[in-house]
Every structure is written in structure tokens, then in C-alpha cells.
Write an enzyme that holds these catalytic residues in place. Sequence first.
Site, PDB file in Angstrom:
ATOM      1  CG  HIS A   1      23.791   1.981  59.730  1.00 20.04           C
ATOM      2  ND1 HIS A   1      24.729   1.900  58.439  1.00 20.04           N
ATOM      3  CD2 HIS A   1      22.757   1.689  59.715  1.00 20.04           C
ATOM      4  CE1 HIS A   1      23.866   1.436  57.720  1.00 20.04           C
ATOM      5  NE2 HIS A   1      22.939   1.609  58.445  1.00 20.04           N
TER       6      HIS A   1
ATOM      7  CG  ASN B   1      15.751   2.159  56.165  1.00 18.31           C
ATOM      8  OD1 ASN B   1      17.243   2.156  56.040  1.00 18.31           O
ATOM      9  ND2 ASN B   1      15.353   0.935  55.471  1.00 18.31           N
TER      10      ASN B   1
ATOM     11  CG  ASP C   1      27.243   3.697  57.160  1.00 13.61           C
ATOM     12  OD1 ASP C   1      26.431   4.680  58.039  1.00 13.61           O
ATOM     13  OD2 ASP C   1      27.191   2.380  57.534  1.00 13.61           O
TER      14      ASP C   1
ATOM     15  CG  ASN D   1      18.882   0.928  52.483  1.00 10.17           C
ATOM     16  OD1 ASN D   1      18.482   0.317  51.816  1.00 10.17           O
ATOM     17  ND2 ASN D   1      18.414  -0.210  53.698  1.00 10.17           N
TER      18      ASN D   1
END
Length: 214
Positions: free
Chosen positions: A48, A94, A119, A140
Site C-alpha cells: 500500500h 483515507n 498502488d 480509498n
Amino acid sequence: MERRMIERIKEFLGLTGSPGKKELTEDVKRFLIVCLGNIGPEYEGTRHNAGFMVGDAMAEEAGVPFKSCRYGDMALMKVKNSELMLLKPSTFMNLSGVAVRFWMNKEKLPLENLLVIVDDLSLPFGHLRIRERGSDAGHNGLKNIAEQLGTQNYARLKFGVGNDFPRGGQIDFVLGKFPPEEREKLPEKLKRASEAVKAFCLSGAAFAMNHYNK
């Protein structure tokens, strides 16, 4: 131009003058390169954080440091007639859009001068995909950026991390680290991503897509 760029970097690092004063020649194109990831040692090296990794690779290659700034860490680098503001948001994935909106507004940059590095599960490891616009595809970070900017019409560079995980295992997969065989290949993959970013800034999205999308 080189002298002014050096002075701007010194100013950014707090080595001279007031940080509010910026002197740039009109022919220098400025880009905000947003490298998505999560802060904290527990997230280092995870899939991530591929965006962070690309940003770190670019800064290291250019020999420029990241400095703590509003909503993240930033490094300034110059490539020919372009100034790249490499931003690693500290808002966590987020809420990435909060940092993006702040710096776009602060620097008064047009939307076409924004590139988000993210990613992507739909691409094999290390494969790249540049898009001038598109949906968040369930990511997100991209979702929050679109919410904060009020549009999905911003460019993004997707860095493939693969999708070799069992049903329901997506979160553990993206928050997991690259296996040894992929870590060995990461430097060359990150270098190619760095080249794609530079191509986007110097020659435009269409050129970058034609030469780096796989």
C-alpha cells in the site's frame, strides 16, 4: 534559472529568506507529485506504500531531502524546465485528499499539473498504468482525493502490486510486505516509475502513456 532554483530549495529548507517568498521564472513548469501511502514504521515496505517508495526513489536519485511540511513531507527536485514537488501525505491513505487540496490551492496549480502515484491490485507486480482521469476503483486514497477536489479528472500513475490473495484477504495483502523475490526487483521497477513521472511532467500524459503503460 539554476541559481534561482537553488535559492528556492534553500528557502524551502529554511536556509535563507522568508518561506513565503518564492521566485520562479515563468518558463518553469511546476507539478505536484502526490505519493500515496501510510506513515509509521509498521507500514514501511508494504504494498500500500508503493507511492511512498516511488517518491523516496526519486528523491534519492535527485539527491534532495524530504522536509516536514503541512499535511506531510515534501522534497523539491528539478528536471530540465520542470519543478517537481514530491509530497508524501501524513494524513493516512483515507484522508489523502486533504493534503492534495491544501497544496493545490496553496501553490495555485492547475489540475493538469497534478499526478498521484498509487498502488494497484489489478496490475501485475511492477507494471505501470498512467491515466489522465478515471474512477477510484475502490481505492480509498483516490476516493478521498476525488471528494476533496470535486472531480475524478486528475492524472494518476498506478504501480502494480498484483492480487495473489485468497477471497477476503485484500486488506492483509495490501498491508503486507513485498516477498523477497519482488523486493529484489523493486529498484528497477521504481526506477521505471520514476522515469514515467518525469516523462509525464516533461512531455505530457499522452507521451507517458504511450511509452510506459503495459
